[in-house]
Enzyme design. Structure first.
Site, PDB file in Angstrom:
ATOM      1  N   SER A 241      84.085  37.774  58.950  1.00 13.46           N
ATOM      2  CA  SER A 241      82.960  38.201  58.119  1.00 13.46           C
ATOM      3  C   SER A 241      82.110  37.045  57.614  1.00 13.46           C
ATOM      4  O   SER A 241      80.965  37.255  57.197  1.00 13.46           O
ATOM      5  CB  SER A 241      83.467  39.016  56.920  1.00 13.46           C
ATOM      6  OG  SER A 241      84.420  38.276  56.182  1.00 13.46           O
TER       7      SER A 241
ATOM      8  N   ASP B   3      80.088  37.430  46.718  1.00 17.14           N
ATOM      9  CA  ASP B   3      80.951  38.573  46.415  1.00 17.14           C
ATOM     10  C   ASP B   3      82.389  38.064  46.249  1.00 17.14           C
ATOM     11  O   ASP B   3      82.598  36.854  46.190  1.00 17.14           O
ATOM     12  CB  ASP B   3      80.808  39.653  47.506  1.00 17.14           C
ATOM     13  CG  ASP B   3      81.334  39.210  48.870  1.00 17.14           C
ATOM     14  OD1 ASP B   3      82.022  38.162  48.957  1.00 17.14           O
ATOM     15  OD2 ASP B   3      81.070  39.905  49.867  1.00 17.14           O
TER      16      ASP B   3
ATOM     17  N   HIS C 132      83.008  35.962  49.858  1.00 14.46           N
ATOM     18  CA  HIS C 132      82.081  35.222  50.718  1.00 14.46           C
ATOM     19  C   HIS C 132      81.090  34.352  49.932  1.00 14.46           C
ATOM     20  O   HIS C 132      80.628  34.770  48.870  1.00 14.46           O
ATOM     21  CB  HIS C 132      81.277  36.205  51.582  1.00 14.46           C
ATOM     22  CG  HIS C 132      82.143  37.148  52.346  1.00 14.46           C
ATOM     23  ND1 HIS C 132      82.401  38.431  51.910  1.00 14.46           N
ATOM     24  CD2 HIS C 132      82.842  36.988  53.498  1.00 14.46           C
ATOM     25  CE1 HIS C 132      83.214  39.027  52.772  1.00 14.46           C
ATOM     26  NE2 HIS C 132      83.505  38.168  53.737  1.00 14.46           N
TER      27      HIS C 132
END
Length: 380
Positions: A48, A345, A348
């Site tokens: 991600s 977040d 990340h």
């Protein structure tokens, strides 16, 4: 028996087809050259941290195609794209700085065909890891083995687009393969509460990391056999310092989860040894080591020096002291000063942090990127 005139006509027609195909191949290569200064494609593999939207096309619990993700991504007008940050990923920024005119298209996107792939393809997937079992909590994700399977399909498309000889040259001499993976193998596999207890009882950290390294070695060798030659491999960052880990373990701002960081550092040491081994073993290849751990730890430790106000609290999230439990979504609280947070977040980095990291990888010294930086790698 065919008349000579008819045979000559067929030969002439076939020759025209070959000439047309050759001309088209040259046009496609030259068009790419004109726009990006001779650099080929950027092929991005990973999780991600660099997913550009592949998970949008999977029935998965790990998705970022919801607001306010992407709020600062100018190319989409601030709409979510599936990137797990407020703006650009490290892969996006590196591609821009290397002169690629378009972002690498997500492999699963409908437009990942034709000459769009000449500038690169992104295979990364939120939740993906080196090990195939990693990320199963999300139901669907693309592990690195599957990502390389997909590159194999792309490799065949390049042969059709450019012809086998030009395709091989384009991929081996002028394209860069970046791999950012490994964090999920700890966070969403070995360290996963409840689901991983059996694995931790039966497998020591040493043997789990052995499995990771052996698997990664085979994966990188597969890419080499598909003509990849210029590699940049990121190590695992300080996963014990992300807002999620700090929140669930109720740590102070200057504390990190010791076990998670120790596992990351142990893996990172083995990774560096592997890349040294592959540099000596795979002829013509160069494996560049990106020291993401130290880069991110520097930002976390000295955040004020880089203009940040916090390296503990997520800008977008909910739950606990550092907004680190519930992922970023429409109902999340969101900070106003997004460029002042190291983390977007619970997991990340923000675009502001990604920019600092990417520029060190592009222009930095061997402290963070070795044996060459990415600008130097492009020109080799």
């Amino acid at each position: 028996m065919e008349p000579v005139a008819m045979v000559m006509e067929k030969a002439w027609s076939f020759g025209l087809v070959l000439l047309w195909f050759s001309t088209l191949s040259c046009y496609l290569v030259n068009a790419a050259d004109d726009k990006n200064g001779g650099f080929g494609a950027s092929f991005i593999f990973g999780d991600s941290l660099v997913d550009a939207g592949n998970n949008n096309y999977l029935p998965t619990l790990s998705r970022a195609n919801i607001p306010p993700n992407g709020i600062d991504f100018k190319a989409s007008g601030g709409n979510p794209t599936g990137r797990y940050t407020n703006g650009r990923t490290i892969g996006d920024i590196v591609g821009e700085e290397l002169g690629v005119p378009n972002y690498a298209v997500p492999y699963l996107a409908p437009n990942s065909t034709g000459k769009a792939i000449l500038y690169g393809v992104n295979y990364a997937s939120g939740g993906g890891g080196i090990m195939n079992a990693t990320g199963r909590i999300f139901v669907n994700r693309l592990g690195l083995d599957i990502q390389i399977d997909f590159f194999n399909n792309t490799r065949k498309q390049f042969d059709k687009l450019l012809g086998s000889s030009k395709a091989k040259d384009y991929i081996s001499k002028r394209s860069i393969f970046s791999i950012t993976i490994g964090a999920n193998d700890f966070l969403n596999n070995y360290l996963l509460p409840v689901l991983s207890i059996g694995a931790r009882i039966s497998e020591t950290p040493d043997s789990f990391i052995d499995d990771m390294i052996n698997h990664l070695s085979n994966q990188l060798t597969r890419l080499y056999k598909l003509d990849a030659r210029k590699f940049v491999i990121g190590n695992v960052g300080p996963i014990g310092c992300i807002p999620y880990q700090k929140t669930i373990n109720q740590l102070n701002e200057n504390e990190c989860v010791d076990l998670a960081n120790k596992l990351a550092m142990q893996y990172n040491g083995r990774l560096k040894e592997l890349l040294t081994e592959l540099n000596g073993k795979l002829k013509g290849a160069i494996f560049v080591h990106a020291n993401v751990y130290d880069l991110v730890m520097e930002l976390i430790t000295n955040y004020a020096k880089y203009g940040f106000t916090t390296a503990s609290e997520a800008c977008c999230g909910n739950g606990g002291q550092y907004a680190g439990i519930i992922p970023c979504g429409p109902t999340s609280s969101m900070c106003k000063d997004r460029d002042k947070h190291v983390f977007w977040d619970p997991y990340h980095p923000s675009e502001a942090a990604n920019l600092i990291i990417a520029r060190q990888l592009l222009h930095g010294s061997t402290k963070y990127i070795s044996p060459v930086n990415l600008k130097q790698l492009r020109n080799l």
